[in-house]
Enzyme design. Structure first.
Site, PDB file in Angstrom:
ATOM      1  N   ASP A   1       0.839  -1.332   0.048  1.00 59.07           N
ATOM      2  CA  ASP A   1      -0.130   0.084   0.046  1.00 59.07           C
ATOM      3  C   ASP A   1       0.892   1.123   0.005  1.00 59.07           C
ATOM      4  OD1 ASP A   1      -2.093   1.725   0.602  1.00 59.07           O
ATOM      5  OD2 ASP A   1      -3.369  -0.091   1.008  1.00 59.07           O
TER       6      ASP A   1
ATOM      7  N   HIS B   1      -3.537   6.038   2.902  1.00 61.72           N
ATOM      8  CA  HIS B   1      -4.325   4.965   2.209  1.00 61.72           C
ATOM      9  C   HIS B   1      -3.921   3.470   3.122  1.00 61.72           C
ATOM     10  CE1 HIS B   1      -5.900   1.807  -0.251  1.00 61.72           C
ATOM     11  NE2 HIS B   1      -6.669   2.689  -0.892  1.00 61.72           N
TER      12      HIS B   1
ATOM     13  N   SER C   1     -11.378  -0.382  -1.342  1.00 59.53           N
ATOM     14  CA  SER C   1     -10.071  -0.814  -0.346  1.00 59.53           C
ATOM     15  C   SER C   1     -10.088  -0.704   0.821  1.00 59.53           C
ATOM     16  CB  SER C   1      -9.303   0.736  -0.473  1.00 59.53           C
ATOM     17  OG  SER C   1      -8.542   0.662  -1.513  1.00 59.53           O
TER      18      SER C   1
END
Length: 846
Positions: free
Chosen positions: A196, A243, A414
């Site tokens: 990620d 994220h 996600s």
């Protein structure tokens, strides 16, 4: 004059944003030779024919045979067998192709997780010749994936949950909290990773179960964190996007945000920001199967994670994913992929790769009201017509950790995918016989999911192209799992004093099974084991290792197993640290790695003393203070059985290719022939009197710039804004003799000279009296000298005064490969250059 300075990453981000995909099925090995042109993606040839460098991947026909790893028992053995087979296959089958690339001066980077080589060339004929080779399956372009787009669904805050909401809605919806209470497991013994944007490792919700947390306020990032592009300023994990921190929080975060808060986590920064370059994803995929130290060396497949979360995608082209997943699965690693956010709530065939392909475990998203998310990708797969996704999980207004030790609610598949990854951790923690059994695990998740009847895109009420198998229900999966385990708990104490012993390592191994855990601050440990006979090994700093064989566990027979360890004596460790030329060096940090012993620093005479070290065997590290120059980090074994005198010689620094840096004997070569460069920004390509090898590629010409650069990759101007090395942004394939904003005016010149007889020649490129653009009263003279016999590259400096800028305070000195993935940097914006100094870069094996 030049434009204002800009940093190179601006161009890099623009390039990455324009790219969109990685990964396509490899054609069969039987492709006929006359089909060679069809084996090349047209965009690769188009780029090369336009005169620009094309970066592409050469996919080889040969594939590793992973059947042995599939059949093996135990995570460590499976991962090791898979790694050995993959690396051996790549080394053996890539050798002829690599020899060909070397012969034709092509810069390249080999990979082993997929049998492929990344190369760069502007020669379309050469690319077609590569495609005609029988060992080549396909040639595809360098591209990029994107992280799933997310939408902030709520304001950020400094707290995770409230008294009214002890867990986030998604945790309760998948019934993770019920697994905790009913089965007394929260993911203990399972290691989860994500590829990620990185992770804030010291986030309050994540720091406690980071595998690099040594428990005494210190951290070891070796084998626990990987940053292939070096975007994080230090070797510690970072996140420049939120994220990665968010997805990791949903998997393992404490404070009610994580599905498996008892699991341990590690991470790889496979995504530079919003984009994930295929080279970074491949490197991260390799690291997951065989984590390395912070220098990318000494791989340890035995430290591979159990689960890898992938919340990235967004393309219909797939080159490498199948090989990566096949390798992970052979090693017993479960993978979960986001199905993509390209949906509109109605339209079918909106899933994207890799999560939208049939042999990937893909995850869709739904909201707190049980409705499918409007953005969730629907099947059938536009790539292979398979029914997509496999399962759905909470993905709307999911609150989790973000940078700055805060919390925020985000939307996206996600956010749904880490619910599945965390669920697998709970399942494997409760049912350890499932660890590494990918098919059985997927079958349990699928068979216990809550069906949702929506067949407007095809399928059945039980499995359709909107919801897949339905809503994730981890409690039902755990209920249906084989219950053959027992929970063994215990407390470790000092045998003499009864003191509690925190941070001991507890290793448990049996037939086809091994787990490692640590004691907590109260000396307690907990391990979930299948039925069988095991070997317990307890070890920790200051205590003799305790080994107990033949410990028998019966299914469902939870037990308490306390242990007492004997303390060992303590002694002093002293010595002198010397630099690469054998001189005592001050300011070196000397530390016993990963142990609760305070580091010390060498004095003016290079002496150090560690006054109180327990008996045992350790790794002793000596790290020079900045500027490190050619001094590398020393790591060596240290055995303490009494007082020890241990002198340390720092090694020469090396790069990943094995090139080393050493101070050299100064021997200035006077320039003879003028190079036609002048002014503020200029470059000229010159012929080399003999071939020069640089990072495995051999060159017969090079570009020389006014800014103190030799560039093998391309003649360039405008590279006045120096940067640290390596970096993927141009210029690449360089020798930075004194990379700064320089001016070659009437008082300055650039010359070349060749000395010696054929076979023993030296070739020098000399910058005489070059002016610093920032202050033209300050001038520098320096040169690059190539040695024909040894292949060494030597940088020399002449008439250096005391001005910081003249000594390199705004310059880069070092070498870098043609892809910007490897370098040996001597200095970056440091005043380290001295009059009459010389530095040699020596290739491995030279």
């Amino acid at each position: 004059m030049h434009k204002p300075r800009t940093t190179r990453w601006v161009a890099a981000l623009a390039t990455a944003a324009a790219a969109s995909a990685i990964f396509i099925a490899v054609p069969p090995a039987s492709a006929a030779p006359d089909d060679s042109v069809d084996k090349v993606e047209q965009s690769v040839l188009d780029t090369a024919r336009s005169g620009e460098d094309a970066t592409f991947y050469i996919l080889l026909n040969e594939k590793a045979n992973l059947s042995g790893a599939h059949k093996a028992k135990g995570h460590e053995k499976k991962a090791t067998l898979a790694y050995d087979e993959l690396t051996t296959t790549a080394a053996n089958t890539q050798r002829p192709l690599r020899n060909y690339l070397d012969k034709h001066d092509v810069a390249y980077q080999p990979y082993w997780i997929t049998n492929a080589i990344r190369a760069t060339s502007a020669d379309a004929d050469l690319i077609e010749d590569l495609a005609a080779r029988k060992d080549v399956a396909q040639i595809v372009p360098e591209q990029s994936y994107a992280l799933d787009d997310v939408v902030v669904a709520g304001s950020t805050s400094t707290t995770a949950v409230t008294a009214e909401t002890p867990v986030e809605w998604g945790i309760a919806d998948v019934k993770a909290d019920q697994v905790w209470s009913q089965y007394d497991v929260t993911g203990e013994g399972i290691v989860i990773a994500n590829i990620d944007s990185g992770v804030q490792y010291d986030h309050p919700a994540l720091v406690g179960n980071y595998r690099g947390n040594l428990g005494d306020g210190t951290f070891s990032h070796d084998y626990n964190w990987y940053d292939p592009t070096g975007l994080c300023a230090t070797s510690a994990p970072c996140d420049n996007n939120d994220h990665g921190t968010h997805t990791m929080g949903t998997m393992v975060g404490s404070e009610g945000i994580g599905v498996a808060p008892g699991a341990t986590w590690i991470a790889a920064k496979g995504c530079e920001g919003r984009s994930c370059a295929d080279s970074s994803l491949l490197s991260a995929g390799q690291w997951m199967l065989a984590p390395t130290d912070r220098n990318g060396q000494n791989p340890r497949p035995d430290l591979a994670p159990d689960i890898v979360n992938n919340s990235w995608g967004g393309s219909n082209d797939t080159y490498f994913y199948a090989d990566i997943i096949a390798a992970w699965n052979a090693a017993g690693i479960f993978e979960a992929f986001a199905a993509g956010n390209e949906g509109d709530g109605v339209t079918c065939m909106t899933t994207t790769a890799p999560g939208g392909l049939g042999d990937v475990y893909g995850v869709g998203a739904y909201d707190v009201n049980g409705k499918i998310a409007s953005f969730s990708g629907f099947g059938p797969s536009p790539m292979d017509a398979s029914l997509r996704p496999d399962i759905s999980a909470p993905g709307v207004s999911v609150r989790s950790a973000v940078r700055g030790s805060r919390y925020s609610a985000l939307n996206g598949t996600s956010m749904a995918t880490p619910h599945v990854s965390g669920a697998v951790a709970l399942l494997w923690s409760e049912a350890p016989t499932l660890i590494g059994d990918i098919d059985a695990t997927q079958a349990l998740l699928n068979g216990t999911a809550r069906d949702v009847d929506d067949t407007h895109c095809g399928g059945t009420p039980a499995r359709n192209n909107v919801w897949g198998e339905g809503k994730l229900d981890v409690l039902a999966a755990v209920d249906a799992a084989p219950h053959t385990r027992a929970i063994i708990t215990g407390t470790a104490t000092d045998a003499a004093t009864g003191a509690l012993l925190p941070n001991l390592t507890v290793q448990v191994a049996g037939e086809g099974f091994e787990r490692t855990t640590t004691t907590d601050v109260n000396g307690r440990y907990r391990v979930v084991l299948p039925a069988g006979t095991f070997r317990f090994e307890m070890s920790g700093y200051g205590y003799a290792t305790l080994v107990e064989d033949g410990y028998t566990v019966a299914a469902g027979d939870d037990a308490v197993h306390d242990v007492a360890l004997a303390a060992v004596a303590h002694h002093s460790v002293t010595g002198v640290v010397r630099d690469v030329v054998g001189a005592p060096i001050a300011g070196v940090s000397v530390a016993i790695e990963n142990m609760p012993v305070a580091a010390v620093t060498t004095d003016a005479e290079g002496r150090y003393t560690l006054p109180d070290v327990a008996e045992g065997s350790f790794s002793l590290a000596a790290s020079p203070a900045a500027p490190v120059l050619c001094n590398g980090v020393s790591r060596a074994g240290l055995t303490v059985a009494g007082d020890v005198v241990n002198d340390i010689d720092l090694p020469a620094r090396t790069d990943a290719a094995g090139t080393s840096c050493l101070p050299a004997t100064y021997s200035w070569v006077k320039g003879v022939s003028k190079v036609a460069v002048s002014g503020d920004e200029d470059a000229e390509t010159i012929a080399l009197p003999f071939p020069v090898t640089h990072y495995g590629a051999t060159y017969t010409s090079a570009a020389v710039t006014t800014n103190g650069l030799v560039n093998f990759a391309a003649p360039r101007v405008g590279d006045y804004a120096n940067s640290a090395l390596p970096t993927a942004s141009a210029p690449n394939g360089i020798i930075a003799a004194f990379w700064d904003d320089l001016v070659i005016d009437k008082k300055a010149s650039v010359q070349t000279a060749t000395t010696g007889a054929a076979g023993s020649r030296r070739f020098a490129i000399v910058w005489n009296n070059a002016a610093l653009a920032a202050d033209t009263s300050v001038r520098v003279s320096f040169q690059v000298v190539f040695d024909e016999r040894s292949g060494a590259i030597t940088l020399q400096y002449k008439d250096v005064g005391s001005s910081p800028i003249e000594r390199g305070s705004s310059a880069t000195i070092g070498i870098e490969n043609a892809t910007g993935t490897d370098a040996l940097q001597y200095s970056f914006n440091e005043s380290v250059v001295t009059d009459g100094s010389a530095i040699s870069f020596i290739r491995k094996g030279a």
